[in-house]
Design a protein around this motif. Structure first.
Motif, short mmCIF file in Angstrom:
data_model
loop_
_atom_site.label_atom_id
_atom_site.label_comp_id
_atom_site.label_asym_id
_atom_site.label_seq_id
_atom_site.Cartn_x
_atom_site.Cartn_y
_atom_site.Cartn_z
N ASN A 6 0.83 -1.21 0.00
CA ASN A 6 0.00 0.00 0.00
C ASN A 6 0.86 1.26 0.00
O ASN A 6 0.56 2.24 -0.69
CB ASN A 6 -0.91 0.02 1.23
N GLU A 7 1.96 1.24 0.77
CA GLU A 7 2.84 2.39 0.82
C GLU A 7 3.47 2.65 -0.55
O GLU A 7 3.58 3.80 -0.99
CB GLU A 7 3.93 2.15 1.88
N ALA A 8 3.90 1.58 -1.22
CA ALA A 8 4.49 1.73 -2.55
C ALA A 8 3.48 2.28 -3.54
O ALA A 8 3.82 3.12 -4.39
CB ALA A 8 5.03 0.38 -3.02
N LEU A 9 2.23 1.84 -3.45
CA LEU A 9 1.19 2.30 -4.37
C LEU A 9 0.90 3.79 -4.18
O LEU A 9 0.80 4.54 -5.16
CB LEU A 9 -0.09 1.49 -4.17
N PHE A 10 0.77 4.23 -2.93
CA PHE A 10 0.52 5.65 -2.69
C PHE A 10 1.73 6.49 -3.11
O PHE A 10 1.57 7.59 -3.66
CB PHE A 10 0.19 5.90 -1.22
N GLY A 11 2.94 5.98 -2.84
CA GLY A 11 4.13 6.71 -3.26
C GLY A 11 4.19 6.86 -4.77
O GLY A 11 4.51 7.94 -5.29
N PHE A 12 3.88 5.79 -5.50
CA PHE A 12 3.90 5.84 -6.96
C PHE A 12 2.78 6.75 -7.48
O PHE A 12 2.97 7.49 -8.46
CB PHE A 12 3.73 4.43 -7.53
N ALA A 13 1.61 6.70 -6.82
CA ALA A 13 0.49 7.54 -7.25
C ALA A 13 0.84 9.02 -7.15
O ALA A 13 0.51 9.81 -8.05
CB ALA A 13 -0.74 7.22 -6.40
N LYS A 14 1.52 9.41 -6.09
CA LYS A 14 1.92 10.81 -5.95
C LYS A 14 2.90 11.21 -7.05
O LYS A 14 2.80 12.31 -7.61
CB LYS A 14 2.54 11.04 -4.56
N GLN A 15 3.83 10.31 -7.37
CA GLN A 15 4.77 10.60 -8.45
C GLN A 15 4.05 10.71 -9.79
O GLN A 15 4.39 11.55 -10.62
CB GLN A 15 5.84 9.52 -8.51
N ALA A 16 3.06 9.85 -10.00
CA ALA A 16 2.31 9.89 -11.26
C ALA A 16 1.57 11.23 -11.40
O ALA A 16 1.52 11.81 -12.51
CB ALA A 16 1.32 8.73 -11.31
N ILE A 17 0.99 11.71 -10.31
CA ILE A 17 0.29 13.00 -10.36
C ILE A 17 1.25 14.11 -10.77
O ILE A 17 0.92 14.96 -11.60
CB ILE A 17 -0.34 13.30 -8.98
N ILE A 18 2.46 14.07 -10.20
CA ILE A 18 3.46 15.11 -10.51
C ILE A 18 3.96 14.97 -11.94
O ILE A 18 3.99 15.94 -12.72
CB ILE A 18 4.63 15.02 -9.52
N GLN A 19 4.36 13.76 -12.33
CA GLN A 19 5.00 13.55 -13.63
C GLN A 19 4.03 13.76 -14.79
O GLN A 19 4.43 14.27 -15.85
CB GLN A 19 5.59 12.13 -13.69
N TYR A 20 2.77 13.38 -14.61
CA TYR A 20 1.78 13.57 -15.66
C TYR A 20 1.07 14.92 -15.57
O TYR A 20 0.15 15.19 -16.34
CB TYR A 20 0.75 12.44 -15.63
N GLU A 21 1.48 15.71 -14.56
CA GLU A 21 0.89 17.05 -14.36
C GLU A 21 -0.63 16.97 -14.28
O GLU A 21 -1.36 17.77 -14.88
CB GLU A 21 1.33 18.00 -15.46
#
Length: 523
Positions: A251-266
């Protein structure tokens, strides 16, 4: 008095304008396995800024349910994504039989994932069809969860492979982004894995008492003094991928990746609405392995609460925070652990059932491979053999139904002929019929007695029944412009997709059978 009416009029106009604003970002968070009652059961130990905040400040539906039998992850994720019953969207499980060839069909091939089997269009696909400039991202631990949620052409899809690396499929033709390659190179997902799993809180605060692989930590009067107690081990995890799925690290990895996706995909940075789907598969794995009565499951919820609070804070710091809608729900609940009473009596041996039914048909109609397969409450018969012998298919189905009712653990059985030729408006038969898709479902569908589950590897608790502990799940819509209210009336989970489509200002997915929720219809 007139002045007051003018002020009230302007206030109402302001509300209307706010609710007419299309959100910039919609985030769907789907727990792999969570009962509706879990939110209230563990609420006292939740912090103020996570799940409790969503319960208090969101539109909180306390009586939301799936109205069908096959409450498993694949089926319910398809329902949440399409707004349709299994009888319409066609996902009846992870496997089924091709009646022509007698071959077992797998829903998602982990080596070469594809979604050709998903018949109904999803919300993700619908968004991209009507708003091609939108960013639609789906992240999950399991490929099956990711692909079912996204649909046939549902944007960018990410999942973790057996080497704990992020895999990717793009329906826009994009290659694996460099930032994801860097994550894989640096083994970012593995960084969330811990050597030991300790209780997040003082174990005296925990409601559950059954502990296995978790270390119970007690804080004494002096903060630096700690007492640790290790339970009796239940699992041996052999790989990083297993550690991701069977501990909160996933779950921690998923939320961490989700935050990065929000930033990277603007995501959320322009007026074009974007959609992010997060499938929290580890909840299902942990619940199945340890059971809902365990300290492991309870601690998983507290850690999820912490991760969610951190994620909400991350969203709150973004410029589009007031134009974000977050949905929190679950794919299904789960049964009580079969071994809670210290007995092994509540497990159904599906392989034995298969063999005995085949033996019964050998006696009735002669030697042959009458049963092709059994999976997830479905039994498939050999149509080719039945036709070769000149036997009525409906007759064989009905005889198997009658025979099946003699087995311990089976509470109901219906034939495919009955579900094709009849309409059941209520009760257990309606739930079974809502799960029945003629081209894929078995010749005979069974339901087990309450608290019974099928024997499976690493499984003491499971979903896939029509009972409340499987069908009733949490549902919260959370956002600045949404009403803060608690709704106790019954709500069908098919309403999630059309409600989000309404909020996004697009037409609902084509096969959707649910209706827009009344409390959110003025958004």
């Amino acid at each position: 008095m007139k002045t007051k009416y003018i002020i009230l009029l302007f206030a109402l106009l302001g509300c209307t304008e706010l609710f007419a604003e299309t959100p910039r970002l919609v985030i769907n968070i789907v727990a792999g396995s969570m009962r509706a009652e879990d939110l209230s059961r563990y609420k006292a130990n939740f912090q103020m800024n996570g799940l409790r905040r969503m319960m208090l400040d969101g539109t909180y539906y306390t009586n939301s349910r799936y109205n069908y039998l096959q409450t498993t992850s694949a089926v319910s994720l398809a329902t949440l994504s399409t707004g349709a019953m299994p009888s319409t969207h066609g996902i009846i499980g992870n496997h089924w039989v091709d009646y022509t060839t007698n071959e077992v069909i797998t829903l998602i091939d982990e080596k070469e994932p594809a979604t050709d089997h998903i018949i109904a269009p999803t919300l993700s696909e619908t968004v991209l069809r009507q708003s091609p400039a939108s960013e639609v991202i789906t992240v999950a631990c399991d490929a099956s969860s990711a692909f079912i949620t996204s649909g046939n052409r549902g944007g960018e899809v990410y999942w973790l492979d057996d080497d704990c690396k992020w895999e990717h499929k793009s329906y826009m033709g994009h290659s694996l982004p460099r930032w994801v390659m860097q994550h894989n190179k640096e083994k970012t997902p593995q960084s969330f894995i811990r050597d030991t799993w300790n209780t997040r809180l003082d174990y005296k605060k925990y409601i559950n008492k059954r502990a296995f692989d978790i270390t119970l930590t007690e804080n004494t009067t002096r903060r630096r003094d700690r007492v640790e107690i290790k339970g009796q081990s239940r699992l041996t995890l052999h790989s990083d991928a297993e550690k991701m799925r069977y501990t909160p690290a996933g779950n921690e990895a998923l939320f961490g990746f989700a935050k990065q996706a929000i930033i990277q995909y603007e995501m959320g940075n322009d007026k074009t609405p974007d959609v992010l789907n997060i499938c929290l598969d580890p909840l299902r794995y942990i619940t199945e392995a340890y059971g809902p009565e365990s300290v492991e499951v309870e601690d998983m919820y507290y850690r999820l609460d912490y991760e969610l609070a951190d994620f909400l804070q991350f969203i709150a710091l973004q410029p589009y925070a007031k134009e974000t809608v977050i949905v929190f729900t679950s794919a299904h609940g789960t049964s009580p652990s079969f071994d809670v009473a210290g007995a092994d009596k509540h497990r159904f041996n599906s392989r034995q059932f298969e063999v005995i039914v085949n033996g019964f048909l050998n006696v009735r109609y002669g030697s042959g491979n009458w049963v092709v397969a059994y999976d997830n409450k479905n039994l498939w018969l050999n149509h080719n053999l039945i036709y070769q012998r000149g036997i009525s298919l409906a007759q064989v189905q009905n005889e198997v139904v009658t025979f099946a009712m003699q087995f311990s653990g089976i509470s109901h059985a219906l034939s495919a002929s009955a579900m094709r030729n009849s309409y059941f408006g209520s009760g257990y038969a309606q739930k079974m019929q809502n799960s029945y898709y003629p081209r894929r479902s078995g010749d005979v569908v069974i339901n087990l007695l309450p608290e019974w589950i099928e024997e499976q590897y690493r499984c003491v608790s499971s979903s896939g029944s029509m009972y409340g502990y499987d069908t009733q799940v949490p549902l919260i819509f959370y956002g600045e412009a949404l009403p803060r209210t608690r709704i106790n009336r019954p709500v069908d989970q098919t309403s999630v997709a059309p409600t989000l489509a309404h909020i996004l200002g697009i037409t609902e997915p084509a096969a959707s059978e649910g209706s827009v929720l009344d409390e959110l219809i003025n958004f």
